[in-house]
Motif scaffolding. Structure first.
Motif, PDB file in Angstrom:
ATOM      1  N   ASP A 155       2.204  -3.358  15.817  1.00 59.76           N
ATOM      2  CA  ASP A 155       2.462  -4.586  16.558  1.00 59.76           C
ATOM      3  C   ASP A 155       3.960  -4.858  16.532  1.00 59.76           C
ATOM      4  OD1 ASP A 155       2.703  -7.180  17.533  1.00 59.76           O
ATOM      5  OD2 ASP A 155       0.739  -7.764  16.759  1.00 59.76           O
ATOM      6  N   MET A 156       4.603  -4.750  17.671  1.00 61.62           N
ATOM      7  CA  MET A 156       6.049  -4.901  17.731  1.00 61.62           C
ATOM      8  C   MET A 156       6.515  -6.318  17.449  1.00 61.62           C
ATOM      9  SD  MET A 156       6.967  -1.849  18.308  1.00 61.62           S
ATOM     10  CE  MET A 156       8.688  -2.006  18.782  1.00 61.62           C
ATOM     11  N   ARG A 157       5.601  -7.275  17.482  1.00 61.69           N
ATOM     12  CA  ARG A 157       5.989  -8.663  17.224  1.00 61.69           C
ATOM     13  C   ARG A 157       6.230  -8.927  15.749  1.00 61.69           C
ATOM     14  NH1 ARG A 157       0.865 -11.050  20.297  1.00 61.69           N
ATOM     15  NH2 ARG A 157       0.015  -9.409  18.978  1.00 61.69           N
ATOM     16  N   ASP A 158       5.377  -8.370  14.889  1.00 59.22           N
ATOM     17  CA  ASP A 158       5.545  -8.629  13.457  1.00 59.22           C
ATOM     18  C   ASP A 158       5.633  -7.359  12.621  1.00 59.22           C
ATOM     19  OD1 ASP A 158       2.958  -7.650  13.451  1.00 59.22           O
ATOM     20  OD2 ASP A 158       2.019  -9.578  13.008  1.00 59.22           O
ATOM     21  N   GLY A 159       5.567  -6.191  13.272  1.00 53.36           N
ATOM     22  CA  GLY A 159       5.688  -4.946  12.528  1.00 53.36           C
ATOM     23  C   GLY A 159       4.434  -4.539  11.790  1.00 53.36           C
ATOM     24  N   GLY A 160       3.327  -5.272  11.981  1.00 57.35           N
ATOM     25  CA  GLY A 160       2.098  -4.940  11.285  1.00 57.35           C
ATOM     26  C   GLY A 160       1.404  -3.738  11.881  1.00 57.35           C
ATOM     27  N   VAL A 161       0.487  -3.172  11.107  1.00 61.95           N
ATOM     28  CA  VAL A 161      -0.278  -2.008  11.543  1.00 61.95           C
ATOM     29  C   VAL A 161      -1.697  -2.446  11.888  1.00 61.95           C
ATOM     30  CG1 VAL A 161      -1.170   0.249  10.900  1.00 61.95           C
ATOM     31  CG2 VAL A 161       1.088  -0.467  10.123  1.00 61.95           C
ATOM     32  N   VAL A 162      -2.134  -2.126  13.088  1.00 67.18           N
ATOM     33  CA  VAL A 162      -3.474  -2.479  13.545  1.00 67.18           C
ATOM     34  C   VAL A 162      -4.418  -1.317  13.258  1.00 67.18           C
ATOM     35  CG1 VAL A 162      -4.869  -3.147  15.540  1.00 67.18           C
ATOM     36  CG2 VAL A 162      -2.489  -3.920  15.361  1.00 67.18           C
ATOM     37  N   TRP A 163      -5.318  -1.491  12.292  1.00 71.58           N
ATOM     38  CA  TRP A 163      -6.251  -0.429  11.936  1.00 71.58           C
ATOM     39  C   TRP A 163      -7.711  -0.864  12.006  1.00 71.58           C
ATOM     40  CZ3 TRP A 163      -9.665  -1.426   8.060  1.00 71.58           C
ATOM     41  CH2 TRP A 163      -9.333  -2.459   7.156  1.00 71.58           C
ATOM     42  N   LYS A 164      -7.993  -2.149  11.953  1.00 72.40           N
ATOM     43  CA  LYS A 164      -9.380  -2.611  11.875  1.00 72.40           C
ATOM     44  C   LYS A 164     -10.230  -2.180  13.064  1.00 72.40           C
ATOM     45  CE  LYS A 164      -8.446  -6.423   8.720  1.00 72.40           C
ATOM     46  NZ  LYS A 164      -8.441  -7.894   8.510  1.00 72.40           N
ATOM     47  N   PRO A 165      -9.707  -2.208  14.298  1.00 71.28           N
ATOM     48  CA  PRO A 165     -10.531  -1.693  15.404  1.00 71.28           C
ATOM     49  C   PRO A 165     -10.924  -0.231  15.214  1.00 71.28           C
ATOM     50  CG  PRO A 165      -8.700  -2.985  16.262  1.00 71.28           C
ATOM     51  CD  PRO A 165      -8.441  -2.788  14.792  1.00 71.28           C
ATOM     52  N   TRP A 166     -10.076   0.531  14.498  1.00 72.93           N
ATOM     53  CA  TRP A 166     -10.384   1.944  14.277  1.00 72.93           C
ATOM     54  C   TRP A 166     -11.696   2.099  13.515  1.00 72.93           C
ATOM     55  CZ3 TRP A 166     -11.787   5.678  11.031  1.00 72.93           C
ATOM     56  CH2 TRP A 166     -11.541   7.000  11.384  1.00 72.93           C
ATOM     57  N   ILE A 167     -11.831   1.382  12.404  1.00 69.66           N
ATOM     58  CA  ILE A 167     -13.032   1.543  11.578  1.00 69.66           C
ATOM     59  C   ILE A 167     -14.256   0.982  12.275  1.00 69.66           C
ATOM     60  CG2 ILE A 167     -12.894  -0.606  10.242  1.00 69.66           C
ATOM     61  CD1 ILE A 167     -13.673   2.894   8.825  1.00 69.66           C
ATOM     62  N   LEU A 168     -14.087  -0.035  13.115  1.00 65.43           N
ATOM     63  CA  LEU A 168     -15.212  -0.563  13.881  1.00 65.43           C
ATOM     64  C   LEU A 168     -15.675   0.465  14.917  1.00 65.43           C
ATOM     65  CD1 LEU A 168     -14.048  -4.256  14.391  1.00 65.43           C
ATOM     66  CD2 LEU A 168     -15.681  -3.366  12.706  1.00 65.43           C
ATOM     67  N   GLY A 169     -14.718   1.189  15.515  1.00 70.58           N
ATOM     68  CA  GLY A 169     -15.080   2.262  16.435  1.00 70.58           C
ATOM     69  C   GLY A 169     -15.811   3.384  15.714  1.00 70.58           C
ATOM     70  N   PHE A 170     -15.362   3.708  14.517  1.00 72.24           N
ATOM     71  CA  PHE A 170     -16.012   4.746  13.713  1.00 72.24           C
ATOM     72  C   PHE A 170     -17.465   4.360  13.434  1.00 72.24           C
ATOM     73  CE2 PHE A 170     -16.878   7.207   9.867  1.00 72.24           C
ATOM     74  CZ  PHE A 170     -16.253   8.419  10.144  1.00 72.24           C
TER      75      PHE A 170
END
Length: 240
Positions: A114-129
């Motif tokens: 996320d370029m706004r706060d530098g965070g890493v978005v991973w939660k959608p990944w595990i939901l897709g899994f």
């Protein structure tokens, strides 16, 4: 605004990660637009879904799973656009499969910065899994039956990440922060370990004697429900 990276640790994502190629960026942009309009998976969730399909011990035919990525109600502007997106999606699917087959140590999940706060978005990944799990619950139950410490640890990682992603984790805030920080590395290790169970992998030959058949009804009781309640599918939406 965001950008996509291949990474197995937090640091490369935020520093000098392997930025995704133009094909993935384009697919991610198109999926993002479809997700805003309806039920399509965003790119990170799609990558988790594809990884789940690739570690299943049985093949799910493309016509069955592709529709889950952009939803049955999605309408493309024209036939060419639909064919182009499907080709890109299948290309990504086969690319993940080749990596896990030929060079599993080089596997990286597709995560989002996320370029706004530098965070890493991973939660959608595990939901897709987890969505991929639900396509073949009996096959996943067979994996859960394997009496192997590494496999059980990988499944425990998946469970803890899924709980954190859908808000049902019992961890304290400090534990959730640590899990959030370690998630890219944990995802990568989990997929690499579970991919060793694929029929063409040596790991499957070592463990095949421990696999047991599980009935679909029993399997559904072990798969997390898609609604995000944290309960098993059979005891949640599957009970209606």
């Amino acid at each position: 605004m965001s950008r996509y990276h291949w990474s197995d640790t937090l640091e490369p994502v935020l520093d000098e990660g392997i930025e995704a190629g133009e094909d993935i960026r384009q697919l991610g942009t198109k999926l993002g637009k479809l997700a805003e309009e309806g039920a399509a998976m965003p790119a990170v969730e799609m990558d988790g879904f594809v990884a789940g399909l690739q570690v299943l011990p049985e093949v799910v035919p493309a016509p069955e799973w592709v529709v889950h990525v952009w939803g049955p109600e999605t309408e493309f502007d024209n036939i060419g656009e639909g064919m182009e997106m499907e080709a890109a999606l299948l290309g990504h699917y086969h690319g993940v499969g080749r990596t896990l087959e030929e060079e599993p140590d080089r596997y990286r999940p597709l995560l989002e910065e996320d370029m706004r706060d530098g965070g890493v978005v991973w939660k959608p990944w595990i939901l897709g899994f987890a969505r991929a799990m639900r396509l073949r619950p009996a096959a996943w139950a067979r994996i859960e039956s394997i009496d192997d410490l590494d496999v059980q640890e990988a499944l425990l990682v998946m469970q803890r990440l899924h709980e954190a992603a859908n808000g049902t984790s019992g961890l304290e805030p400090e534990g959730l922060d640590l899990l959030d920080e370690m998630a890219p590395m944990l995802i990568c290790g989990m997929v690499r370990e579970l991919s060793s169970l694929r029929p063409s992998q040596g790991g499957a030959k070592r463990r095949e004697a421990n696999l047991t058949e599980v009935s679909p009804s029993t399997a559904e009781g072990q798969v997390p429900c898609a609604c995000g309640s944290g309960r098993a599918y059979r005891r949640c939406c599957g009970a209606h």
